[in-house]
Motif scaffolding. Structure first.
Motif, PDB file in Angstrom:
ATOM      1  N   PHE A  24     -10.316 -12.191  -6.178  1.00 36.52           N
ATOM      2  CA  PHE A  24     -11.194 -11.304  -5.419  1.00 36.52           C
ATOM      3  C   PHE A  24     -12.187 -10.634  -6.350  1.00 36.52           C
ATOM      4  O   PHE A  24     -11.836 -10.177  -7.431  1.00 36.52           O
ATOM      5  N   GLU A  25     -13.432 -10.574  -5.919  1.00 42.65           N
ATOM      6  CA  GLU A  25     -14.486  -9.961  -6.717  1.00 42.65           C
ATOM      7  C   GLU A  25     -14.578  -8.465  -6.484  1.00 42.65           C
ATOM      8  O   GLU A  25     -15.019  -7.719  -7.348  1.00 42.65           O
ATOM      9  N   GLU A  26     -14.191  -8.027  -5.311  1.00 47.89           N
ATOM     10  CA  GLU A  26     -14.314  -6.624  -4.958  1.00 47.89           C
ATOM     11  C   GLU A  26     -12.984  -6.082  -4.483  1.00 47.89           C
ATOM     12  O   GLU A  26     -12.126  -6.824  -4.008  1.00 47.89           O
ATOM     13  N   ALA A  27     -12.826  -4.783  -4.612  1.00 51.16           N
ATOM     14  CA  ALA A  27     -11.624  -4.119  -4.119  1.00 51.16           C
ATOM     15  C   ALA A  27     -12.035  -2.845  -3.398  1.00 51.16           C
ATOM     16  O   ALA A  27     -13.164  -2.361  -3.538  1.00 51.16           O
ATOM     17  N   ALA A  28     -11.132  -2.322  -2.620  1.00 54.28           N
ATOM     18  CA  ALA A  28     -11.342  -1.051  -1.932  1.00 54.28           C
ATOM     19  C   ALA A  28     -10.204  -0.127  -2.324  1.00 54.28           C
ATOM     20  O   ALA A  28      -9.108  -0.575  -2.675  1.00 54.28           O
ATOM     21  N   VAL A  29     -10.462   1.157  -2.280  1.00 51.06           N
ATOM     22  CA  VAL A  29      -9.445   2.130  -2.674  1.00 51.06           C
ATOM     23  C   VAL A  29      -9.365   3.227  -1.625  1.00 51.06           C
ATOM     24  O   VAL A  29     -10.371   3.606  -1.024  1.00 51.06           O
ATOM     25  N   SER A  30      -8.164   3.694  -1.374  1.00 49.46           N
ATOM     26  CA  SER A  30      -7.955   4.792  -0.439  1.00 49.46           C
ATOM     27  C   SER A  30      -6.827   5.665  -0.945  1.00 49.46           C
ATOM     28  O   SER A  30      -6.075   5.287  -1.858  1.00 49.46           O
ATOM     29  N   VAL A  31      -6.703   6.845  -0.345  1.00 49.88           N
ATOM     30  CA  VAL A  31      -5.715   7.821  -0.777  1.00 49.88           C
ATOM     31  C   VAL A  31      -4.799   8.154   0.389  1.00 49.88           C
ATOM     32  O   VAL A  31      -5.266   8.399   1.511  1.00 49.88           O
ATOM     33  N   THR A  32      -3.493   8.132   0.149  1.00 48.65           N
ATOM     34  CA  THR A  32      -2.523   8.580   1.141  1.00 48.65           C
ATOM     35  C   THR A  32      -1.932   9.912   0.669  1.00 48.65           C
ATOM     36  O   THR A  32      -2.369  10.470  -0.333  1.00 48.65           O
ATOM     37  N   ASN A  33      -0.931  10.381   1.370  1.00 52.24           N
ATOM     38  CA  ASN A  33      -0.322  11.659   1.008  1.00 52.24           C
ATOM     39  C   ASN A  33       0.384  11.617  -0.336  1.00 52.24           C
ATOM     40  O   ASN A  33       0.638  12.661  -0.929  1.00 52.24           O
ATOM     41  N   ASP A  34       0.748  10.425  -0.798  1.00 48.60           N
ATOM     42  CA  ASP A  34       1.542  10.366  -2.020  1.00 48.60           C
ATOM     43  C   ASP A  34       1.197   9.203  -2.925  1.00 48.60           C
ATOM     44  O   ASP A  34       1.944   8.901  -3.848  1.00 48.60           O
ATOM     45  N   ALA A  35       0.059   8.528  -2.684  1.00 48.39           N
ATOM     46  CA  ALA A  35      -0.239   7.349  -3.501  1.00 48.39           C
ATOM     47  C   ALA A  35      -1.715   7.008  -3.460  1.00 48.39           C
ATOM     48  O   ALA A  35      -2.467   7.450  -2.571  1.00 48.39           O
ATOM     49  N   LEU A  36      -2.092   6.192  -4.439  1.00 48.02           N
ATOM     50  CA  LEU A  36      -3.420   5.584  -4.462  1.00 48.02           C
ATOM     51  C   LEU A  36      -3.228   4.130  -4.034  1.00 48.02           C
ATOM     52  O   LEU A  36      -2.348   3.437  -4.558  1.00 48.02           O
ATOM     53  N   VAL A  37      -4.031   3.665  -3.087  1.00 47.22           N
ATOM     54  CA  VAL A  37      -3.874   2.326  -2.527  1.00 47.22           C
ATOM     55  C   VAL A  37      -5.114   1.507  -2.854  1.00 47.22           C
ATOM     56  O   VAL A  37      -6.230   1.872  -2.479  1.00 47.22           O
ATOM     57  N   ILE A  38      -4.902   0.389  -3.557  1.00 51.05           N
ATOM     58  CA  ILE A  38      -5.991  -0.526  -3.908  1.00 51.05           C
ATOM     59  C   ILE A  38      -5.783  -1.807  -3.126  1.00 51.05           C
ATOM     60  O   ILE A  38      -4.708  -2.416  -3.186  1.00 51.05           O
TER      61      ILE A  38
END
Length: 475
Positions: A456-470
């Motif tokens: 994969f050339e690109e990724a997305a990132v998000s934040v939950t209550n207790d973690a970083l999600v890539i």
């Protein structure tokens, strides 16, 4: 200098985070069917699985078969078999693999369709008699646990059957040739599945072991955090829904390879979001992400000639100090110095959809660059909005704004005063001096090599209550 501080904001937010926490791994890498399929497909190509199919001993299998029925016809077919020059697979393809949940819970079913063309050469006809062979191999991915408690992914129950085998002539010939070809196809129906199992299944299992080994090498690639490295290792494998899941331990090591922090299962919470349509996700627990931020934002000591660099702020500071002591304000010269010390380490606080970085700061003002003692020393509990985003395979962090959530006087050489009188100007100075310095340290981001390694050339990132999600940004 000040003793231990009561960092009210941090303690309160962290206490709320740990409520109802359950045992969780430091990080989880989840790979959906698409990734598993692509990795296994490539591994089968590397193992020349199609070439293995072309080496199936069709002729010897047919010659070993006996024909039953009407004696005259059976004898005729058995006699004609001796005149078959060769019978072999001339072309073979593994069609698009399928990976889906198995009927048995916590297992995955792998389906591998096979498409082959076999040629039959006999003196009864001058051209090659071609037949198309369609089959499907099925196998199960499951987790195997040893007596010592170690677990690993294995591929088992590799099989095919007559029910998934179809053989047809690509062209019709004379009655005798058609009769012979049909008999040959009849001989192949019971024997071909077993040949595929004995010849191809070992290759499929070896290819899957290659995939597992590649994944383990993938997660072990160190992630650079300046002079510190973050490394993952397999803690335990699992299968969840249609994905394989690698529960990972994590550790931080210095430039000499010495481990400085080890993360295992803990009571820190970790909510695992579902993959949905994302091919993969890397979920990193809050305490691991916090340690990565700490490694990038090491304690800092900054000294700035405020009147030279930010003359407007210098005038505002003088005005604010004059409210406390006119005499002290008049002592501020063109070489006045502001010193900023970041204390201990910052704390990253994650909440659904947003994040903050809280930190302790010491703030001092010196009348001139020759002054031995500051006018005063302030203690500040500050926080900044933390924005995570991605650029290619890099996870970026930028601190936006800064607020002085609590400001208090630690000592003073200009008399007693309420530190809140300086809150506005101090916050402006932190925004102009400290924030750019910290964002400069964060500017290079954190390269996650597994993103490109997974294709994969690109990724997305998000934040939950207790973690970083890539996750993958590819739809």
């Amino acid at each position: 200098m000040a003793g231990p501080w009561t960092f009210t904001l941090i303690c309160g937010l962290l206490a709320a985070t740990l409520v109802q926490a359950t045992l969780s791994p430091p990080a989880v890498l989840s790979l959906g069917p698409e990734v598993i399929k692509e990795k296994l497909t490539q591994s089968l190509k590397n193992r020349n699985a199609a070439g293995i199919l072309q080496q199936l001993p069709l002729l010897s299998a047919v010659q070993k078969q006996k024909s039953w029925g009407i004696p005259f016809l059976s004898g005729l077919v058995n006699a004609v078999k001796n005149y078959i020059f060769w019978l072999k697979v001339t072309s073979a393809n593994l069609l698009q693999l399928q990976v889906q949940p198995s009927e048995a819970s916590q297992n995955l079913m792998v389906k591998i369709p096979l498409d082959m063309v076999a040629g039959l050469n006999t003196p009864l006809v001058k051209t090659i008699v071609q037949m198309r062979i369609e089959a499907e191999v099925q196998a199960i991915i499951q987790v195997e646990s040893s007596e010592r408690g170690h677990s690993r992914f294995i591929l088992t129950n590799c099989l095919t059957s007559q029910g998934r085998l179809h053989i047809i002539l690509l062209r019709k010939f004379s009655f005798l040739v058609n009769f012979l070809a049909n008999k040959v196809m009849g001989f192949l129906v019971p024997t071909l599945p077993q040949m595929v199992i004995s010849e191809l299944c070992p290759v499929i299992r070896a290819a899957f072991e290659d995939v597992c080994a590649d994944l383990l090498r993938l997660v072990r690639v160190p992630i650079s955090l300046g002079f510190t490295h973050l490394e993952f290792e397999l803690l335990s494998p699992a299968i969840k829904s249609s994905a394989i899941q690698l529960n990972l331990r994590a550790k931080l090591s210095d430039s000499q390879g010495k481990v400085t922090n080890m993360f295992n299962d803990s009571l820190a919470s970790l909510t695992l979001p579902t993959l949905n349509s994302a091919p993969f996700s890397l979920i990193v627990r809050q305490d691991v992400v916090n340690s990565a931020v700490v490694a990038l934002l090491s304690p800092e000591k900054l000294a700035v000639l405020l009147d030279h660099v930010f003359p407007k702020l210098a005038r505002q500071l003088k005005s604010s100090i004059s409210l406390i002591s006119e005499k002290a304000a008049n002592q501020l010269g063109p070489t006045q110095i502001v010193k900023i010390f970041t204390q201990n380490t910052p704390v990253l606080l994650l909440r659904e959809g947003n994040a903050k970085v809280a930190q302790q700061i010491v703030f001092e003002v010196f009348a001139t660059n020759e002054a031995g003692c500051p006018f005063f020393t302030l203690g500040i509990e500050a926080s900044s909005e933390a924005q995570f985003y991605t650029e290619g395979n890099r996870v970026m962090l930028n601190l936006n704004k800064i607020s002085s959530d609590r400001i208090y006087r630690m000592n003073s050489g200009i008399g007693l005063f309420n530190a809140d009188l300086l809150k506005d100007i101090v916050t402006k100075i932190l925004f102009s001096i400290l924030l750019p310095n910290e964002n400069g340290k964060l500017r290079s981001g954190i390269t996650i090599s597994m993103i490109k390694t997974l294709g994969f050339e690109e990724a997305a990132v998000s934040v939950t209550n207790d973690a970083l999600v890539i996750t993958s940004a590819r739809s």
